[in-house]
Motif scaffolding. Structure first.
Motif, mmCIF file in Angstrom:
data_model
loop_
_atom_site.group_PDB
_atom_site.id
_atom_site.type_symbol
_atom_site.label_atom_id
_atom_site.label_comp_id
_atom_site.label_asym_id
_atom_site.label_seq_id
_atom_site.Cartn_x
_atom_site.Cartn_y
_atom_site.Cartn_z
ATOM 1 N N LEU A 2 0.831 -1.197 0.000
ATOM 2 C CA LEU A 2 0.000 0.000 0.000
ATOM 3 C C LEU A 2 0.869 1.251 0.000
ATOM 4 O O LEU A 2 0.573 2.237 -0.691
ATOM 5 N N ALA A 3 1.952 1.200 0.787
ATOM 6 C CA ALA A 3 2.865 2.347 0.835
ATOM 7 C C ALA A 3 3.500 2.584 -0.529
ATOM 8 O O ALA A 3 3.674 3.718 -0.974
ATOM 9 N N THR A 4 3.843 1.475 -1.205
ATOM 10 C CA THR A 4 4.445 1.596 -2.531
ATOM 11 C C THR A 4 3.480 2.222 -3.516
ATOM 12 O O THR A 4 3.835 3.103 -4.301
ATOM 13 N N CYS A 5 2.213 1.789 -3.457
ATOM 14 C CA CYS A 5 1.199 2.350 -4.347
ATOM 15 C C CYS A 5 0.992 3.828 -4.065
ATOM 16 O O CYS A 5 0.802 4.630 -4.979
ATOM 17 N N ALA A 6 1.015 4.185 -2.783
ATOM 18 C CA ALA A 6 0.851 5.592 -2.417
ATOM 19 C C ALA A 6 1.987 6.428 -2.981
ATOM 20 O O ALA A 6 1.797 7.551 -3.454
ATOM 21 N N ALA A 7 3.186 5.844 -2.960
ATOM 22 C CA ALA A 7 4.344 6.560 -3.506
ATOM 23 C C ALA A 7 4.188 6.784 -4.994
ATOM 24 O O ALA A 7 4.502 7.851 -5.522
ATOM 25 N N PHE A 8 3.682 5.753 -5.710
ATOM 26 C CA PHE A 8 3.474 5.908 -7.145
ATOM 27 C C PHE A 8 2.401 6.946 -7.423
ATOM 28 O O PHE A 8 2.477 7.702 -8.385
ATOM 29 N N SER A 9 1.357 6.995 -6.590
ATOM 30 C CA SER A 9 0.302 7.983 -6.768
ATOM 31 C C SER A 9 0.868 9.387 -6.608
ATOM 32 O O SER A 9 0.521 10.300 -7.351
ATOM 33 N N THR A 10 1.752 9.566 -5.624
ATOM 34 C CA THR A 10 2.375 10.870 -5.412
ATOM 35 C C THR A 10 3.224 11.266 -6.602
ATOM 36 O O THR A 10 3.235 12.407 -7.044
ATOM 37 N N LEU A 11 3.967 10.288 -7.145
ATOM 38 C CA LEU A 11 4.806 10.534 -8.309
ATOM 39 C C LEU A 11 3.971 10.962 -9.498
ATOM 40 O O LEU A 11 4.331 11.868 -10.241
ATOM 41 N N ALA A 12 2.809 10.324 -9.674
ATOM 42 C CA ALA A 12 2.000 10.591 -10.853
ATOM 43 C C ALA A 12 1.251 11.906 -10.757
ATOM 44 O O ALA A 12 0.945 12.525 -11.764
ATOM 45 N N ALA A 13 0.958 12.367 -9.536
ATOM 46 C CA ALA A 13 0.074 13.506 -9.343
ATOM 47 C C ALA A 13 0.470 14.757 -10.120
ATOM 48 O O ALA A 13 -0.371 15.379 -10.744
ATOM 49 N N PRO A 14 1.772 15.185 -10.129
ATOM 50 C CA PRO A 14 2.109 16.425 -10.820
ATOM 51 C C PRO A 14 1.777 16.423 -12.298
ATOM 52 O O PRO A 14 1.539 17.459 -12.883
ATOM 53 N N ALA A 15 1.765 15.237 -12.922
ATOM 54 C CA ALA A 15 1.490 15.178 -14.357
ATOM 55 C C ALA A 15 0.046 15.518 -14.673
ATOM 56 O O ALA A 15 -0.269 15.882 -15.792
ATOM 57 N N PHE A 16 -0.832 15.430 -13.684
ATOM 58 C CA PHE A 16 -2.248 15.620 -13.943
ATOM 59 C C PHE A 16 -2.829 16.824 -13.209
ATOM 60 O O PHE A 16 -4.014 17.055 -13.259
ATOM 61 N N ALA A 17 -1.984 17.595 -12.532
ATOM 62 C CA ALA A 17 -2.431 18.809 -11.861
ATOM 63 C C ALA A 17 -2.216 20.000 -12.775
ATOM 64 O O ALA A 17 -1.461 19.924 -13.738
ATOM 65 N N GLY A 18 -2.900 21.128 -12.493
ATOM 66 C CA GLY A 18 -2.625 22.354 -13.216
ATOM 67 C C GLY A 18 -1.162 22.734 -13.007
ATOM 68 O O GLY A 18 -0.635 22.614 -11.903
ATOM 69 N N THR A 19 -0.497 23.185 -14.055
ATOM 70 C CA THR A 19 0.939 23.456 -13.990
ATOM 71 C C THR A 19 1.311 24.389 -12.846
ATOM 72 O O THR A 19 2.334 24.210 -12.189
ATOM 73 N N PHE A 20 0.478 25.408 -12.579
ATOM 74 C CA PHE A 20 0.822 26.430 -11.597
ATOM 75 C C PHE A 20 -0.070 26.407 -10.356
ATOM 76 O O PHE A 20 -0.058 27.350 -9.572
ATOM 77 N N ASP A 21 -0.826 25.327 -10.165
ATOM 78 C CA ASP A 21 -1.756 25.270 -9.038
ATOM 79 C C ASP A 21 -1.052 25.351 -7.690
ATOM 80 O O ASP A 21 -1.605 25.878 -6.719
ATOM 81 N N ASP A 22 0.159 24.839 -7.616
ATOM 82 C CA ASP A 22 0.923 24.843 -6.363
ATOM 83 C C ASP A 22 2.088 25.822 -6.412
ATOM 84 O O ASP A 22 3.095 25.648 -5.729
ATOM 85 N N GLY A 23 1.955 26.876 -7.219
ATOM 86 C CA GLY A 23 3.035 27.841 -7.375
ATOM 87 C C GLY A 23 3.913 27.522 -8.573
ATOM 88 O O GLY A 23 3.633 26.607 -9.346
ATOM 89 N N MET A 24 4.990 28.265 -8.720
ATOM 90 C CA MET A 24 5.893 28.045 -9.848
ATOM 91 C C MET A 24 6.652 26.732 -9.658
ATOM 92 O O MET A 24 7.328 26.549 -8.644
ATOM 93 N N PRO A 25 6.553 25.789 -10.594
ATOM 94 C CA PRO A 25 7.261 24.517 -10.447
ATOM 95 C C PRO A 25 8.774 24.738 -10.338
ATOM 96 O O PRO A 25 9.345 25.564 -11.065
ATOM 97 N N ALA A 26 9.416 24.001 -9.452
ATOM 98 C CA ALA A 26 10.849 24.195 -9.185
ATOM 99 C C ALA A 26 11.716 24.109 -10.442
ATOM 100 O O ALA A 26 12.690 24.864 -10.563
ATOM 101 N N PRO A 27 11.435 23.199 -11.410
ATOM 102 C CA PRO A 27 12.334 23.126 -12.580
ATOM 103 C C PRO A 27 12.222 24.322 -13.519
ATOM 104 O O PRO A 27 13.071 24.500 -14.386
ATOM 105 N N TRP A 28 11.154 25.144 -13.411
ATOM 106 C CA TRP A 28 11.030 26.314 -14.262
ATOM 107 C C TRP A 28 12.036 27.365 -13.800
ATOM 108 O O TRP A 28 12.269 27.531 -12.607
ATOM 109 N N ARG A 29 12.623 28.106 -14.738
ATOM 110 C CA ARG A 29 13.663 29.067 -14.422
ATOM 111 C C ARG A 29 13.270 30.473 -14.889
ATOM 112 O O ARG A 29 12.909 30.673 -16.050
#
Length: 255
Positions: A2-29
């Motif tokens: 279950l913990a492993t699945c939760a980790a994968f869910s966390t990994l996948a989340a940014p790909a499906f969220a609004g690009t700027f919903d949580d502020g400026m993404p760290a890799p943007w310069r």
């Protein structure tokens, strides 16, 4: 598991969220002044975008930036540049996003903004659009500006006169110098990336010929090949698929 699945869910989340919903993404310069914002003044949320959009502004930017050889008579005074996270694209992948250009400067001092597609070496692949007003009230095409490589909807892009109340413009918000001030509203940009590879997007705005009055660009609703930015690297996709498969197994065992 279950913990492993939760980790994968966390990994996948940014790909499906609004690009700027949580502020400026760290890799943007950013060079200059950039940020994120919800609906504000004349710039509401982007169609198909998230709960916030990204922005760049020439206000208090302190950086001399412009497109080489573009702008006609005069020179860049100050401005800002924002470059996106790198992303992978397949052959003929469809790039799709929205932008909204707002300017308080007009007449012969009209500022301009742009978007470029860059390759892995930060070399220009396409000048997707430039935005600058002209005597007919259009922002695209503007005077002394090249034609857009992207397909824009609507086109030509007109400015709504006097629509300049927007926080990223600082004290110039709701001000106007001569003919040409206003906002384009959200414009859709679409471009087919010819070759598979790694790319990034660049957005810029320059205060032309002086530092009086300012202009800015709002951006959001990015997709490449139908997938929102940031796009996971191929290895992340494999991990995501493995996590989803594991989750399906757990569901069957729980029955």
């Amino acid at each position: 598991m279950l913990a492993t699945c939760a980790a994968f869910s966390t990994l996948a989340a940014p790909a499906f969220a609004g690009t700027f919903d949580d502020g400026m993404p760290a890799p943007w310069r950013c060079t200059g002044k950039c940020g994120t914002l919800g609906a504000n003044g004349v710039v509401r949320l982007a169609p198909g975008g998230g709960s916030a959009y990204g922005w760049i502004s020439s206000y208090n930017s302190g950086s001399q930036v412009a497109l080489p050889g573009v702008g006609g008579v005069g020179e860049a005074a100050n401005g800002s540049i924002l470059r996106s996270v790198s992303f992978m694209a397949d052959t003929n992948a469809a790039l799709d996003f929205r932008f909204n250009y707002v300017t308080t400067d007009g007449a012969g001092y009209a500022d301009y903004a742009w978007a470029r597609l860059l390759d892995a070496d930060d070399k220009q692949v396409a000048l997707l659009f430039t935005a600058r007003t002209n005597e007919n009230g259009n922002a695209i095409p503007g005077f002394d500006m090249p034609p857009p490589a992207a397909t824009l909807t609507p086109f030509p892009v007109a400015v709504a006169p006097g629509q300049t109340m927007w926080a990223p413009l600082g004290p110039d918000s709701d001000e106007c110098y001569d003919a040409g001030c206003g906002a384009t509203g959200w414009v859709r940009a679409q471009y087919a990336i010819a070759n598979a590879g790694k790319y990034r997007l660049e957005f810029g705005v320059t205060n032309w010929d002086d530092q009086d009055f300012d202009s800015g660009l709002a951006i959001d609703a990015f997709t490449v090949g139908g997938a929102p930015l940031p796009i996971p690297e191929p290895g992340q996709y494999a991990m995501l698929l493995a996590g989803l498969a594991m989750f399906s197994v757990l569901k069957r065992l729980a029955r």
